[in-house]
Scaffold this motif. Structure first.
Motif, PDB file in Angstrom:
ATOM      1  N   ALA A  20      48.770  37.868  31.531  1.00  0.00           N
ATOM      2  CA  ALA A  20      47.580  38.720  31.658  1.00  0.00           C
ATOM      3  C   ALA A  20      47.533  39.363  33.042  1.00  0.00           C
ATOM      4  CB  ALA A  20      46.319  37.895  31.409  1.00  0.00           C
ATOM      5  N   ALA A  21      47.943  38.604  34.071  1.00  0.00           N
ATOM      6  CA  ALA A  21      47.949  39.152  35.431  1.00  0.00           C
ATOM      7  C   ALA A  21      49.009  40.244  35.574  1.00  0.00           C
ATOM      8  CB  ALA A  21      48.203  38.038  36.441  1.00  0.00           C
ATOM      9  N   GLU A 149      37.569  29.856  44.159  1.00  0.00           N
ATOM     10  CA  GLU A 149      36.929  28.856  43.311  1.00  0.00           C
ATOM     11  C   GLU A 149      37.780  28.530  42.092  1.00  0.00           C
ATOM     12  OE1 GLU A 149      33.068  30.424  42.410  1.00  0.00           O
ATOM     13  OE2 GLU A 149      32.563  30.716  44.515  1.00  0.00           O
ATOM     14  N   PHE A 150      38.487  29.520  41.595  1.00  0.00           N
ATOM     15  CA  PHE A 150      39.338  29.324  40.423  1.00  0.00           C
ATOM     16  C   PHE A 150      40.678  30.004  40.625  1.00  0.00           C
ATOM     17  CE2 PHE A 150      35.022  29.069  38.579  1.00  0.00           C
ATOM     18  CZ  PHE A 150      35.107  27.801  37.996  1.00  0.00           C
ATOM     19  N   SER A 151      41.721  29.359  40.153  1.00  0.00           N
ATOM     20  CA  SER A 151      43.049  29.948  40.104  1.00  0.00           C
ATOM     21  C   SER A 151      43.438  30.130  38.643  1.00  0.00           C
ATOM     22  CB  SER A 151      44.075  29.045  40.793  1.00  0.00           C
ATOM     23  OG  SER A 151      43.822  28.948  42.175  1.00  0.00           O
ATOM     24  N   ILE A 299      39.916  36.357  34.626  1.00  0.00           N
ATOM     25  CA  ILE A 299      40.177  36.267  36.062  1.00  0.00           C
ATOM     26  C   ILE A 299      41.537  36.857  36.401  1.00  0.00           C
ATOM     27  CG2 ILE A 299      40.686  34.608  37.907  1.00  0.00           C
ATOM     28  CD1 ILE A 299      38.391  32.915  36.924  1.00  0.00           C
ATOM     29  N   ALA A 300      42.546  36.595  35.562  1.00  0.00           N
ATOM     30  CA  ALA A 300      43.875  37.159  35.790  1.00  0.00           C
ATOM     31  C   ALA A 300      43.823  38.682  35.774  1.00  0.00           C
ATOM     32  CB  ALA A 300      44.854  36.649  34.726  1.00  0.00           C
ATOM     33  N   SER A 301      43.061  39.226  34.858  1.00  0.00           N
ATOM     34  CA  SER A 301      42.932  40.683  34.764  1.00  0.00           C
ATOM     35  C   SER A 301      42.227  41.253  35.995  1.00  0.00           C
ATOM     36  CB  SER A 301      42.161  41.065  33.495  1.00  0.00           C
ATOM     37  OG  SER A 301      42.857  40.624  32.337  1.00  0.00           O
ATOM     38  N   ALA A 302      41.163  40.592  36.416  1.00  0.00           N
ATOM     39  CA  ALA A 302      40.428  41.047  37.600  1.00  0.00           C
ATOM     40  C   ALA A 302      41.299  40.944  38.852  1.00  0.00           C
ATOM     41  CB  ALA A 302      39.153  40.229  37.764  1.00  0.00           C
ATOM     42  N   PHE A 303      42.036  39.857  38.960  1.00  0.00           N
ATOM     43  CA  PHE A 303      42.942  39.678  40.103  1.00  0.00           C
ATOM     44  C   PHE A 303      44.009  40.774  40.130  1.00  0.00           C
ATOM     45  CE2 PHE A 303      42.372  34.767  40.589  1.00  0.00           C
ATOM     46  CZ  PHE A 303      41.209  34.984  41.307  1.00  0.00           C
ATOM     47  N   GLY A 304      44.605  41.060  38.964  1.00  0.00           N
ATOM     48  CA  GLY A 304      45.672  42.059  38.902  1.00  0.00           C
ATOM     49  C   GLY A 304      45.210  43.437  39.326  1.00  0.00           C
ATOM     50  N   VAL A 305      44.054  43.854  38.818  1.00  0.00           N
ATOM     51  CA  VAL A 305      43.505  45.166  39.178  1.00  0.00           C
ATOM     52  C   VAL A 305      43.217  45.229  40.673  1.00  0.00           C
ATOM     53  CG1 VAL A 305      41.491  46.675  38.931  1.00  0.00           C
ATOM     54  CG2 VAL A 305      42.578  45.683  36.893  1.00  0.00           C
ATOM     55  N   SER A 306      42.579  44.195  41.205  1.00  0.00           N
ATOM     56  CA  SER A 306      42.205  44.190  42.624  1.00  0.00           C
ATOM     57  C   SER A 306      43.421  44.145  43.531  1.00  0.00           C
ATOM     58  CB  SER A 306      41.288  42.996  42.920  1.00  0.00           C
ATOM     59  OG  SER A 306      40.054  43.129  42.232  1.00  0.00           O
TER      60      SER A 306
END
Length: 362
Positions: A20-21, A149-151, A299-306
């Motif tokens: 997903a990331a 907080e989360f990985s 979270i993986a999607s949000a991390f990847g975009v950012s």
């Protein structure tokens, strides 16, 4: 920044949510900036291979079910540090220059690495040496990366452990047994604590809280004598130390030592002290695989975009992190210099004690 090529790799142990990331990085780079994305195979090994082991990623790459699959389709590695790479003759060689040369060979202008705390340290050092713009994305089932907080992968691993407890409870009740579930987590007990609370455990043992077997035995006796219940559930983190103060470890085929087996040690001790019939389940790598949970995908999607956005802003040596229900970025030097253990005075420890769960110390 003009049109460019960026690279992405996954490093360290696998977990659910990595694909997903990678998908999010690829889609954001293409849709948002018109960039090309190169997926590097097998972590740092891909860049020190001859020829470089990588592939261009595009929309077709993710037209199937990768979002829903565990693991990483790019491959990963948790050994072979480029600064001390093991050679066939038994020597260690510094291959960091090859890593940097591999990056240059692909004509990349930035690198995104998805990894745990160990991978972050190595990748940060490599990129600093090669003056490579680098953004880190935290992933680990252990949830021990600092400043977030989360990985990625943690929630899925906890869900697997909770599911195991849900399945162990009825058989424990049917046979009047104490079921012991040993979970992963390396030196942090986050999986054990979260799963134990959610799964209705009677005892949770984590590395951060020294335990006394007499206190554990007393809890089991109390259940039998005062709660009128002839079964119990215990969750043990793999890094919990035995009575001699040493962790229980096993040597693998490669000569490396890994955690594993403390659940059986505690089960034998508990039987001798209480007479309770015990059975031990070691989840092991089951916690790494399977379909990613919703939160890991989000979270993986949000991390990847950012992560892509940070490269577009010209930022480097940063890691994306989840804090207060949003994505922030933090300095990698702050990440690699700290470790995210359980807060023994925090909310979840207080919650466990409030529920009457024995943590082995009182």
């Amino acid at each position: 920044m003009s049109k460019k090529r960026i690279g992405i790799l996954t490093s360290g142990g696998d977990c659910a949510g990595l694909n997903a990331a990678i998908r999010a990085v690829t889609r954001r780079a293409i849709e948002g900036y018109g960039w090309e994305v190169v997926g590097i195979h097998n972590g740092t090994l891909g860049l020190i291979s001859t020829p470089v082991d990588a592939e261009v990623l595009d929309h077709k790459t993710f037209s199937g079910t990768l979002l829903r699959q565990g693991g990483t389709f790019l491959g990963t590695t948790n050994k072979g540090d480029p600064f001390a790479y093991p050679m066939k003759d038994g020597s260690l060689k510094d291959r960091s220059a090859e890593f940097i040369e591999g990056f240059r060979e692909l004509d990349l202008c930035g690198l995104i690495g998805v990894g745990g705390d160990g991978s972050m340290k190595i990748l940060n050092k490599l990129c600093e040496r090669g003056n490579i713009p680098f953004i880190g994305i935290p992933k680990t089932i252990d949830n021990d990366v600092a400043c977030t907080e989360f990985s990625i992968g943690f929630t899925t691993a906890v869900n697997v452990a909770v599911d195991a407890l849900d399945r162990l409870h009825p058989t424990a009740a049917s046979h009047h047994r104490v079921m012991i579930l040993e979970v992963m987590g390396r030196d942090a007990g986050h999986i054990a604590l979260h799963a134990g609370i959610a799964g209705g455990a009677d005892v949770i043992l984590v590395p951060e809280i020294p335990y006394d077997m007499e206190k554990v035995a007393a809890k089991i006796r109390h259940i039998y004598e005062h709660e009128h219940r002839s079964h119990a559930l215990i969750v043990v983190s793999e890094a919990v130390k035995a009575a001699d103060g040493k962790p229980v470890m096993k040597q693998n085929d490669e000569g490396r030592f890994n955690y594993g087996g403390v659940g059986h040690v505690i089960g034998e001790q508990l039987y001798k002290m209480t007479g309770a019939e015990t059975r031990v389940t070691v989840l092991g790598h089951v916690q790494r695989g399977g379909k990613p949970a919703m939160r890991d995908r989000v979270i993986a999607s949000a991390f990847g975009v950012s992560a892509v956005d940070l490269l577009a802003q010209g930022k480097t040596n940063r890691m994306v992190a989840w804090q207060h229900r949003k994505v922030v970025d933090v300095a990698l030097e702050d990440v690699v210099s700290h470790y995210n253990n359980i807060d023994v005075s925090g909310t979840l420890v207080h919650t466990a004690r409030g529920l009457g769960i024995c943590l082995g110390d009182e």
